[in-house]
Scaffold this motif. Structure first.
Motif, PDB file in Angstrom:
ATOM      1  N   HIS A 250      41.720  24.912  40.554  1.00 22.38           N
ATOM      2  CA  HIS A 250      40.289  24.017  40.347  1.00 22.38           C
ATOM      3  C   HIS A 250      39.539  24.980  41.237  1.00 22.38           C
ATOM      4  N   GLU A 251      39.907  25.292  41.687  1.00 20.57           N
ATOM      5  CA  GLU A 251      38.624  26.235  42.320  1.00 20.57           C
ATOM      6  C   GLU A 251      38.301  26.987  42.860  1.00 20.57           C
ATOM      7  N   LEU A 252      39.168  27.653  41.782  1.00 17.22           N
ATOM      8  CA  LEU A 252      39.660  29.360  41.062  1.00 17.22           C
ATOM      9  C   LEU A 252      38.263  29.238  40.435  1.00 17.22           C
ATOM     10  N   ALA A 253      38.682  27.998  39.747  1.00 17.91           N
ATOM     11  CA  ALA A 253      37.285  28.021  37.715  1.00 17.91           C
ATOM     12  C   ALA A 253      36.617  27.895  38.692  1.00 17.91           C
ATOM     13  N   VAL A 254      36.361  27.205  39.591  1.00 14.70           N
ATOM     14  CA  VAL A 254      34.370  27.231  40.851  1.00 14.70           C
ATOM     15  C   VAL A 254      33.913  28.327  40.414  1.00 14.70           C
ATOM     16  N   SER A 255      34.839  29.214  40.964  1.00 16.16           N
ATOM     17  CA  SER A 255      34.475  30.804  41.867  1.00 16.16           C
ATOM     18  C   SER A 255      33.969  31.072  40.554  1.00 16.16           C
ATOM     19  N   GLY A 256      34.529  31.477  39.749  1.00 13.15           N
ATOM     20  CA  GLY A 256      34.810  31.962  38.589  1.00 13.15           C
ATOM     21  C   GLY A 256      33.089  31.756  37.669  1.00 13.15           C
ATOM     22  N   LEU A 257      33.411  30.338  38.047  1.00  6.50           N
ATOM     23  CA  LEU A 257      31.307  30.023  37.068  1.00  6.50           C
ATOM     24  C   LEU A 257      30.695  30.008  38.083  1.00  6.50           C
ATOM     25  N   TYR A 258      30.570  30.550  39.279  1.00  2.13           N
ATOM     26  CA  TYR A 258      29.955  30.657  40.006  1.00  2.13           C
ATOM     27  C   TYR A 258      29.161  32.083  40.138  1.00  2.13           C
ATOM     28  N   VAL A 259      30.647  33.067  39.464  1.00  2.00           N
ATOM     29  CA  VAL A 259      29.904  34.513  40.182  1.00  2.00           C
ATOM     30  C   VAL A 259      29.544  34.732  38.255  1.00  2.00           C
ATOM     31  N   ALA A 260      29.945  33.956  37.148  1.00  2.00           N
ATOM     32  CA  ALA A 260      29.011  33.852  36.175  1.00  2.00           C
ATOM     33  C   ALA A 260      27.693  34.061  36.179  1.00  2.00           C
ATOM     34  N   ARG A 261      27.465  32.530  36.780  1.00  2.00           N
ATOM     35  CA  ARG A 261      26.060  32.567  36.829  1.00  2.00           C
ATOM     36  C   ARG A 261      25.017  33.464  38.196  1.00  2.00           C
ATOM     37  N   PHE A 262      26.217  34.193  38.292  1.00  2.00           N
ATOM     38  CA  PHE A 262      25.481  34.795  39.579  1.00  2.00           C
ATOM     39  C   PHE A 262      24.510  36.225  38.898  1.00  2.00           C
TER      40      PHE A 262
END
Length: 265
Positions: free
Chosen positions: A216-228
């Motif tokens: 879950h935390e890795l998925a959130v991190s991936g979402l943050y990278v995409a938004r960045f």
């Protein structure tokens, strides 16, 4: 717009908050009750609160560490909920403040006479500029509610109000403003403390449960990278990259901290 006070309690937690508190209190000056729950400040915090007509209560030492820092945020938030005298309740941190438009929207919600619970959108402010794009947007929290539709605050860290199943849930359009006046290292220290509190309260877990949480935390991190990456091509103001990317540090620290609670494979 009516000059009468908004029949709503505003609750603020403080500890040596004299620099930011006037801004917060000025933004809620039209509310009928302000409760400042103070952690034994040694600066001018209590004087400032009194100048704005706030009712000051002490944070219960049961919810504080030996050095006076909060270790149970829901505990101190519940102190303010119990002390409130108004039917509506809004809570904020001492370094936050309401936009004038949000205060007007709250007045209209109260005037409607319809009990409800509201999500409140939040936007960051950096060097006086409201930030249009961030990896954590949309950012909203359940900050405003009619007290009869809730029970209490829960969770020692990242506390939230528990809502009754019958509650009608709505969302405001206007924003609560969250200034970023600190360094990345300050943010890391604060978040490390949150993780430490969570770790102290966390039970032993299985490797499978840890893996689910880590994914879950890795998925959130991936979402943050995409938004960045997306935000690099958007118009409007952005936070400096260091304030955005520290979120990835937090997600990683969450994974490694929770691993220490694995007790079986």
């Amino acid at each position: 717009m009516s000059s009468q006070k908004i029949p709503c309690t505003v609750a603020i937690l403080t500890r040596n908050s004299s620099e930011s508190l006037p801004r917060a209190l000025q933004s809620v000056k039209n509310f009928s009750e302000i409760i400042v729950c103070d952690g034994y400040s040694t600066d001018e915090t209590r004087v400032i609160a009194a100048q704005y007509g706030a009712r000051i209560i002490d944070q219960d030492k049961r919810f504080l560490s030996s050095d006076g820092l909060i270790i149970d945020y829901s505990g101190v938030r519940n102190q303010t909920l119990v002390a409130a005298s108004q039917p509506w309740f809004f809570f904020l941190d001492s370094d936050e403040y309401l936009s004038a438009a949000l205060a007007r929207e709250i007045r209209l919600a109260v005037a409607s006479g319809i009990p409800a619970v509201y999500w409140v959108p939040r936007k960051y402010v950096y060097k006086g500029n409201i930030i249009d794009n961030s990896i954590t947007y949309p950012n909203k929290q359940m900050r405003f509610f009619n007290a009869q539709l809730t029970s209490c605050f829960i969770k020692e860290v990242h506390e939230r109000i528990e809502v009754l199943p019958s509650a009608e849930i709505k969302q405001f359009e206007e924003h609560l403003l969250v200034p970023i006046d600190c360094s990345v290292n300050d943010i890391k220290r604060k978040w490390s403390r949150y993780l430490e509190i969570e770790s102290m309260r966390s039970p032993a877990i299985t490797a499978r449960r840890w893996a689910r949480g880590a994914l879950h935390e890795l998925a959130v991190s991936g979402l943050y990278v995409a938004r960045f990456i997306r935000n690099l091509f958007r118009r409007g103001s952005r936070l400096p990259a260091r304030f955005e990317l520290v979120r990835l540090w937090y997600q990683w620290k969450s994974i490694t901290t929770s691993f220490s609670h694995v007790r079986s494979w």
